[in-house]
Design a protein around this motif. Structure first.
Motif, short mmCIF file in Angstrom:
data_model
loop_
_atom_site.label_atom_id
_atom_site.label_comp_id
_atom_site.label_asym_id
_atom_site.label_seq_id
_atom_site.Cartn_x
_atom_site.Cartn_y
_atom_site.Cartn_z
N ASN A 1 0.83 -1.21 0.00
CA ASN A 1 0.00 0.00 0.00
C ASN A 1 0.86 1.25 0.00
O ASN A 1 0.62 2.20 -0.78
N GLY B 1 -6.45 -3.86 -2.02
CA GLY B 1 -7.41 -3.96 -0.93
C GLY B 1 -8.28 -5.20 -1.05
O GLY B 1 -8.55 -5.89 -0.05
N ALA C 1 -12.69 -2.91 2.75
CA ALA C 1 -11.27 -2.73 2.46
C ALA C 1 -11.06 -1.83 1.25
O ALA C 1 -10.21 -0.93 1.26
N VAL C 2 -11.84 -2.05 0.21
CA VAL C 2 -11.73 -1.25 -1.02
C VAL C 2 -12.12 0.20 -0.75
O VAL C 2 -11.45 1.13 -1.20
N ILE D 1 -9.34 1.96 1.42
CA ILE D 1 -8.08 2.21 0.73
C ILE D 1 -8.26 3.24 -0.39
O ILE D 1 -7.36 4.04 -0.67
#
Length: 238
Positions: free
Chosen positions: A31, A197, A211-212, A215
């Motif tokens: 990331n 993600g 998660a998507v 991020i």
């Protein structure tokens, strides 16, 4: 148990917590690799008349970031290891000097987890007889094979993942033209972050949507601010 009978591990799904140490370091590294190098490239591209400075800045960010992530992760996790070792040594000393108090402490721990006093005493005594130090390390200190600090593993996972993540925006700067490059970088950066993600959530067994969304939100803010800095300074890099 007969050989023909199914074993417990044959039908129980593995728990995702066993992946937490390396997954955390890898996701953090990848990331950061995508986000930091993309942000650097966007900022320089926004204030540059040629691609060379953008490529150089992105490459420098990749090398410096990968080394920094690996070293930082190693130092951080090593500090945790030192704390764990110090606590284990103190626990050894306490078991030698005050075994009765340590047995009582273990009993109270099991009581707090729901066992009756008599049952907790039996469990504490039997575990103490088998491996007193191991029982206290696991149940009093909360250290086990899953969450035990592993500096080398964390450093390699973090540094390697950062390198992989940073290579993605570097490829974009090498292939695509300078005109509108900052917009290309942003679009690909978001795509890379979303993919990361989703993969991390899938590997860790958590919500892919959350998660998507997380991020993408923070990635957009970071890259947007960096691009804004490049425009505000209005410095031409040649």
């Amino acid at each position: 148990m007969k050989d023909s009978e199914p074993k417990l591990q044959d039908y129980l799904d593995p728990h995702y917590i066993t992946r937490s140490n390396w997954l955390r370091a890898a996701v953090l590294g990848a990331n950061d690799g995508i986000l930091s190098t993309t942000s650097i490239a966007i900022g320089v591209a926004a204030a540059s008349d040629s691609k060379e400075p953008v490529i150089l800045a992105t490459l420098a960010g990749l090398v410096a970031g990968a080394l920094s992530m690996a070293a930082g992760e190693y130092v951080s996790v090593s500090s945790q290891t030192d704390v764990e070792k110090a606590d284990i040594e103190r626990e050894k000393k306490e078991l030698e000097e005050t075994p009765e108090m340590e047995l009582e402490m273990l009993t109270q721990i099991y009581q707090e987890r729901g066992l009756k006093r008599e049952t907790a005493q039996i469990v504490a005594k039997e575990l103490t007889e088998k491996d007193a130090l191991g029982a206290h390390i696991r149940d009093e200190l909360g250290i086990n094979e899953i969450n035990q600090a592993k500096p080398i593993q964390a450093a390699l996972a973090s540094g390697g993942a950062f390198t992989f993540g940073a290579l993605l925006p570097l490829v974009v700067t090498l292939i695509l033209p300078l005109k509108h490059l900052e917009y290309y970088l942003y679009a690909f950066g978001i795509f890379f972050l979303v993919s990361l993600g989703a993969m991390a959530a899938k590997t860790g067994g958590s919500s892919i949507l959350k998660a998507v969304a997380r991020i993408t939100f923070w990635g957009t803010i970071a890259m947007g601010i960096t691009a804004l800095v490049g425009y505000l300074f209005d410095v031409t890099v040649t």
